[in-house]
Design a protein around this motif. Sequence first.
Motif, PDB file in Angstrom:
ATOM      1  N   ALA A 277      -4.414 -11.204  12.647  1.00  0.00           N
ATOM      2  CA  ALA A 277      -4.568  -9.422  12.757  1.00  0.00           C
ATOM      3  C   ALA A 277      -5.497  -8.942  13.937  1.00  0.00           C
ATOM      4  CB  ALA A 277      -5.079  -8.946  11.822  1.00  0.00           C
ATOM      5  N   ARG A 291     -10.073 -12.196  12.781  1.00  0.00           N
ATOM      6  CA  ARG A 291      -9.681 -11.570  12.288  1.00  0.00           C
ATOM      7  C   ARG A 291      -8.158 -12.262  10.788  1.00  0.00           C
ATOM      8  NH1 ARG A 291     -11.627  -5.197  11.286  1.00  0.00           N
ATOM      9  NH2 ARG A 291     -13.458  -6.637  11.770  1.00  0.00           N
ATOM     10  N   GLU A 293      -5.307 -11.602   8.035  1.00  0.00           N
ATOM     11  CA  GLU A 293      -5.591 -10.592   6.451  1.00  0.00           C
ATOM     12  C   GLU A 293      -4.952 -12.182   5.134  1.00  0.00           C
ATOM     13  OE1 GLU A 293      -1.905  -7.652   4.780  1.00  0.00           O
ATOM     14  OE2 GLU A 293      -2.465  -8.066   6.605  1.00  0.00           O
ATOM     15  N   THR A 295      -2.808 -13.272   3.326  1.00  0.00           N
ATOM     16  CA  THR A 295      -1.219 -13.101   2.616  1.00  0.00           C
ATOM     17  C   THR A 295      -0.993 -14.177   1.309  1.00  0.00           C
ATOM     18  OG1 THR A 295      -1.032 -15.260   3.548  1.00  0.00           O
ATOM     19  CG2 THR A 295      -0.988 -13.447   5.650  1.00  0.00           C
ATOM     20  N   GLY A 305       1.078  -9.547   3.692  1.00  0.00           N
ATOM     21  CA  GLY A 305       0.688  -9.313   3.472  1.00  0.00           C
ATOM     22  C   GLY A 305      -0.351  -8.761   2.896  1.00  0.00           C
ATOM     23  N   GLY A 307      -3.277  -7.138   2.437  1.00  0.00           N
ATOM     24  CA  GLY A 307      -4.600  -5.785   2.760  1.00  0.00           C
ATOM     25  C   GLY A 307      -6.492  -6.176   2.555  1.00  0.00           C
ATOM     26  N   PHE A 309      -8.764  -8.517   4.316  1.00  0.00           N
ATOM     27  CA  PHE A 309      -9.318  -9.580   5.373  1.00  0.00           C
ATOM     28  C   PHE A 309     -10.237 -10.343   5.550  1.00  0.00           C
ATOM     29  CE2 PHE A 309      -6.550  -5.407   6.209  1.00  0.00           C
ATOM     30  CZ  PHE A 309      -6.243  -5.923   7.797  1.00  0.00           C
TER      31      PHE A 309
END
Length: 452
Positions: A277, A291, A293, A295, A305, A307, A309
């Motif tokens: 990300a 960083r 995300e 999945t 994704g 959301g 992280f």
Amino acid sequence: MLRVAVVGSGPSGVYAAQTLVQQREVPGVLVDVLDRLPAPYGLVRYGVAPDHEKIKSLQGSLRTVLEDERIRFLGNVEVGGPALPTGRLLELYHAVVYCVGAARDRLLGIPGEDLAGVHSATSFVSWYSGHPDAVDESFDLPGVDSAVVVGAGNVAVDVTRILARGPAELEPTDMPQPALGALAISGLRRVAMVARRGPSQGKFTTKELRELGTLPGVDTVVDPAELAIDPVYEDPAAAAALPAVARRNLEALRGWAGADPGGSGRRIALRFYLRPAEILGGPDGRVTAMRFERTAPDGRGGVSGTGVFEDIEAQLVLRSVGYKGVPLAGLPFDPSKGTVPHAAGRVLRAGRASVGEYVAGWIKRGPTGVIGTNRPCAKETASSLLQDAGVLARRELSGDPLDALRAAGLHPVEWPGWLAIEAAETDLGRSFGRGSVKIPDWSGLLGAAGLA
């Protein structure tokens, strides 16, 4: 007599040359194998990891082909530049087979990719493999405690393994001395190899994957929760339907799942279902973390994704998310595929076959397959060329192309020059108390070949 130029001395180029001279349908074929570099073998020399001696031994087979009296190696010859445009090359030979590979890596396309400490795996491999174009690369390894490798193919596995290995294990290889020294003092303890999809979709082969679990002083760990996300991981029927290599990969990963990393030594963490990300940096402009995300499978073979992280600490980030071909001036090119348009290896111009121009290898089919995949690919192209031999041979050539190359200001390294480079690399290794060690710079290679 049919004179053919093969551009590129990696496996696809050598296999094409071998097929052309060993066939019996068209007698008297002579092949010049041209390469931009003074040294032959392409990615076998400059892409296979130095600790993979068995794969690197393929150089012996390629060498046998290049020593055939009907084949001539001409290194230090750049095709497509001002001195030798592709059109001029076709004037010197009845036919040209382009085997120029796929030299450019793909970007992640995320913020922070320009931070110091972020590199392509391609440049890292070139650096530790002694490619002369990479001699000035700097990876600032001293002080690096943690690294992230993004990708799930064999190149990602290779760079992860090289980062985790100790200097004593790399010293017997032909790795250039500067790279060996930099890795020896890096102090790196943790390497995370991260994939955006699941373990059953990894592109690595099982042999390379399992090697990660055999490195002395290195713990290899996998989070069982990430394996469990994969729909086939706990479904025997679904797993049975996978290709054999995927099933074996899952078995290897299952053996590492939840393993206690034990002491405070070096560690490899294999991570799944994490999509890049952003790359985070400090005030000095250097990478500090990456960083991702989280999945999840989308039910259609891909991922979406969630959301959620996670940041993974890193002072070094290597991306290994694929290669793409580079246009060669004078040849048609499909930018969406990264290949030269062709029909069974015949170059297509405006949809029609261009008599005398052919492609093989990655520039023909894209960056897919293993080294052995190049053999049938090259044979198909050579077959197309031989079918055209009757038309190609009608054109008279003006003489030995080597004379024209020299007249154009080029300074080809012929086979004796390459043997002199080999001898110089043996001497260099002996001076360090090692075996043969690669000369990693242009001036050193050309000097050893007698062209300085």
